[in-house]
Design a protein around this motif. Structure first.
Motif, PDB file in Angstrom:
ATOM      1  N   UNK A 149      93.137  40.377 -59.020  1.00 18.57           N
ATOM      2  CA  UNK A 149      92.591  39.035 -59.066  1.00 18.57           C
ATOM      3  C   UNK A 149      93.237  38.162 -60.125  1.00 18.57           C
ATOM      4  N   UNK A 150      94.336  38.651 -60.714  1.00 24.57           N
ATOM      5  CA  UNK A 150      95.070  37.867 -61.713  1.00 24.57           C
ATOM      6  C   UNK A 150      96.053  36.978 -60.965  1.00 24.57           C
ATOM      7  N   UNK A 151      95.612  35.786 -60.645  1.00 23.45           N
ATOM      8  CA  UNK A 151      96.420  34.897 -59.797  1.00 23.45           C
ATOM      9  C   UNK A 151      96.716  33.551 -60.449  1.00 23.45           C
ATOM     10  N   UNK A 152      96.174  33.311 -61.648  1.00 20.86           N
ATOM     11  CA  UNK A 152      96.387  32.026 -62.318  1.00 20.86           C
ATOM     12  C   UNK A 152      97.719  32.073 -63.068  1.00 20.86           C
ATOM     13  N   UNK A 153      98.787  31.803 -62.340  1.00 26.99           N
ATOM     14  CA  UNK A 153     100.138  31.863 -62.874  1.00 26.99           C
ATOM     15  C   UNK A 153     100.790  30.486 -62.804  1.00 26.99           C
ATOM     16  N   UNK A 154     101.672  30.223 -63.736  1.00 34.91           N
ATOM     17  CA  UNK A 154     102.401  28.962 -63.707  1.00 34.91           C
ATOM     18  C   UNK A 154     103.482  29.026 -62.633  1.00 34.91           C
ATOM     19  N   UNK A 155     104.017  27.867 -62.272  1.00 36.90           N
ATOM     20  CA  UNK A 155     105.113  27.830 -61.291  1.00 36.90           C
ATOM     21  C   UNK A 155     106.310  28.629 -61.794  1.00 36.90           C
ATOM     22  N   UNK A 156     106.577  28.551 -63.094  1.00 36.43           N
ATOM     23  CA  UNK A 156     107.707  29.290 -63.656  1.00 36.43           C
ATOM     24  C   UNK A 156     107.480  30.791 -63.570  1.00 36.43           C
ATOM     25  N   UNK A 157     106.256  31.232 -63.848  1.00 37.13           N
ATOM     26  CA  UNK A 157     105.953  32.662 -63.753  1.00 37.13           C
ATOM     27  C   UNK A 157     106.092  33.153 -62.326  1.00 37.13           C
ATOM     28  N   UNK A 158     105.623  32.368 -61.375  1.00 37.79           N
ATOM     29  CA  UNK A 158     105.772  32.768 -59.967  1.00 37.79           C
ATOM     30  C   UNK A 158     107.250  32.869 -59.589  1.00 37.79           C
ATOM     31  N   UNK A 159     108.057  31.956 -60.100  1.00 35.95           N
ATOM     32  CA  UNK A 159     109.487  32.012 -59.820  1.00 35.95           C
ATOM     33  C   UNK A 159     110.120  33.246 -60.460  1.00 35.95           C
ATOM     34  N   UNK A 160     109.659  33.598 -61.668  1.00 34.79           N
ATOM     35  CA  UNK A 160     110.184  34.787 -62.354  1.00 34.79           C
ATOM     36  C   UNK A 160     109.870  36.067 -61.587  1.00 34.79           C
ATOM     37  N   UNK A 161     108.735  36.071 -60.889  1.00 31.43           N
ATOM     38  CA  UNK A 161     108.262  37.288 -60.216  1.00 31.43           C
ATOM     39  C   UNK A 161     108.648  37.313 -58.737  1.00 31.43           C
ATOM     40  N   UNK A 162     109.709  36.636 -58.391  1.00 34.99           N
ATOM     41  CA  UNK A 162     110.159  36.619 -56.996  1.00 34.99           C
ATOM     42  C   UNK A 162     110.358  38.045 -56.492  1.00 34.99           C
ATOM     43  N   UNK A 163     109.868  38.368 -55.279  1.00 34.07           N
ATOM     44  CA  UNK A 163     109.960  39.745 -54.768  1.00 34.07           C
ATOM     45  C   UNK A 163     111.401  40.219 -54.621  1.00 34.07           C
ATOM     46  N   UNK A 164     111.594  41.520 -54.842  1.00 38.47           N
ATOM     47  CA  UNK A 164     112.890  42.167 -54.627  1.00 38.47           C
ATOM     48  C   UNK A 164     112.693  43.301 -53.626  1.00 38.47           C
ATOM     49  N   UNK A 165     113.782  43.736 -53.008  1.00 37.42           N
ATOM     50  CA  UNK A 165     113.707  44.760 -51.968  1.00 37.42           C
ATOM     51  C   UNK A 165     114.128  46.128 -52.501  1.00 37.42           C
ATOM     52  N   UNK A 166     113.351  47.151 -52.130  1.00 37.40           N
ATOM     53  CA  UNK A 166     113.635  48.533 -52.515  1.00 37.40           C
ATOM     54  C   UNK A 166     113.441  49.448 -51.307  1.00 37.40           C
ATOM     55  N   UNK A 167     114.288  50.460 -51.209  1.00 39.65           N
ATOM     56  CA  UNK A 167     114.118  51.465 -50.154  1.00 39.65           C
ATOM     57  C   UNK A 167     112.834  52.253 -50.393  1.00 39.65           C
ATOM     58  N   UNK A 168     112.141  52.599 -49.318  1.00 41.83           N
ATOM     59  CA  UNK A 168     110.918  53.382 -49.446  1.00 41.83           C
ATOM     60  C   UNK A 168     111.224  54.868 -49.655  1.00 41.83           C
ATOM     61  N   UNK A 169     112.361  55.329 -49.169  1.00 47.27           N
ATOM     62  CA  UNK A 169     112.781  56.711 -49.387  1.00 47.27           C
ATOM     63  C   UNK A 169     114.046  56.699 -50.232  1.00 47.27           C
ATOM     64  N   UNK A 170     114.015  57.432 -51.337  1.00 42.45           N
ATOM     65  CA  UNK A 170     115.178  57.511 -52.216  1.00 42.45           C
ATOM     66  C   UNK A 170     115.640  58.960 -52.344  1.00 42.45           C
ATOM     67  N   UNK A 171     116.929  59.147 -52.533  1.00 39.21           N
ATOM     68  CA  UNK A 171     117.494  60.467 -52.744  1.00 39.21           C
ATOM     69  C   UNK A 171     118.008  60.554 -54.181  1.00 39.21           C
TER      70      UNK A 171
END
Length: 258
Positions: A149-171
């Motif tokens: 429920x921690x959703x009160x973020x600034x526009x800059x913080x939201x930009x900093x936390x942009x999603x990144x992609x990761x494989x679900x299975x790693x070797x």
């Protein structure tokens, strides 16, 4: 010898290591370059020069060494550490190792639990292994903190936390063992509707955190615990808010995107 132990066990516990911040950083650099705590990994806060730039303060104290107020924004953000997660899975290049040194520990509670994602992968049936083999997930601090429920973020913080992609299975690059790369930061699967992806990921975490896959570390001052973020997830148990808890973390960056 330490790297061989990490490759085999993924978590190492060294008792009685009464080391300084400088010594911890020097030790950690033997295993690779260190991540620098920055805007990608935290909410905006006043610069605090108490610590070297490559040491993260894992404590419940503010910059004046006073306990955080219950509604303090940084305390609220740090509650995300109680969720099952892999450190820095929200970075394009996720981390390799974390090293956590216990300086002051509450008399009771505050344990850290580690779940072995190699064993969790081995525990899946063949159909489940085939289903997750080529899936790619999106990781972000927006997901883990949003769960609380921690959703009160600034526009800059939201930009900093942009999603990144990761494989679900790693070797694992040394042992070749496969593991499930899970984290509370994972909030989507590429090509899947979000609700379906989150249900699926929650079910995987339930499977992966069965007691038979988990080690509980009960801290004492002087402990140095190392773990491999590529094949473990961890979470912290609660402890009394009136107790001081001070640890220092160094994080070794990984070699490449997953």
């Amino acid at each position: 010898a330490i790297e061989a132990g990490m490759d085999r066990y993924a978590v190492l516990v060294l008792h009685g290591q009464n080391i300084s911040d400088t010594q911890q950083a020097e030790l950690s650099r033997n295993f690779g370059a260190l991540e620098m705590p920055d805007k990608v990994s935290n909410i905006t806060k006043e610069e605090d020069r108490r610590l070297p730039e490559d040491i993260a303060d894992i404590s419940n104290l503010d910059r004046d060494n006073k306990l955080f107020e219950r509604d303090d924004r940084h305390r609220m953000f740090n509650l995300g550490n109680r969720l099952w997660h892999s450190d820095s899975s929200f970075r394009v290049v996720p981390s390799k190792y974390s090293l956590l040194s216990a300086r002051i520990i509450p008399e009771h509670d505050g344990d850290t639990e580690f779940a072995d994602m190699r064993a969790a992968y081995d525990g899946l049936d063949d159909a489940a292994k085939a289903e997750i083999e080529d899936l790619v997930c999106e990781h972000s601090l927006l997901t883990s903190r949003g769960t609380l429920g921690f959703t009160e973020l600034s526009d800059q913080e939201r930009a900093n936390f942009k999603p990144v992609r990761q494989c679900l299975v790693r070797r694992h690059p040394v042992t070749g063992r496969k593991s499930i790369y899970l984290s509370a930061h994972a909030g989507g699967i590429v090509g899947w509707p979000v609700p379906e992806a989150r249900i699926f990921l929650n079910e995987l975490i339930e499977h992966a955190t069965q007691r038979k896959f988990v080690h509980v570390h009960r801290w004492r001052a002087g402990d140095l615990v190392m773990w491999d973020n590529r094949c473990t997830i961890h979470g912290r148990a609660d402890f009394p808010e009136t107790a001081r808890r001070i640890l220092r973390r160094t994080t070794v960056t990984g070699a490449r995107p997953s």
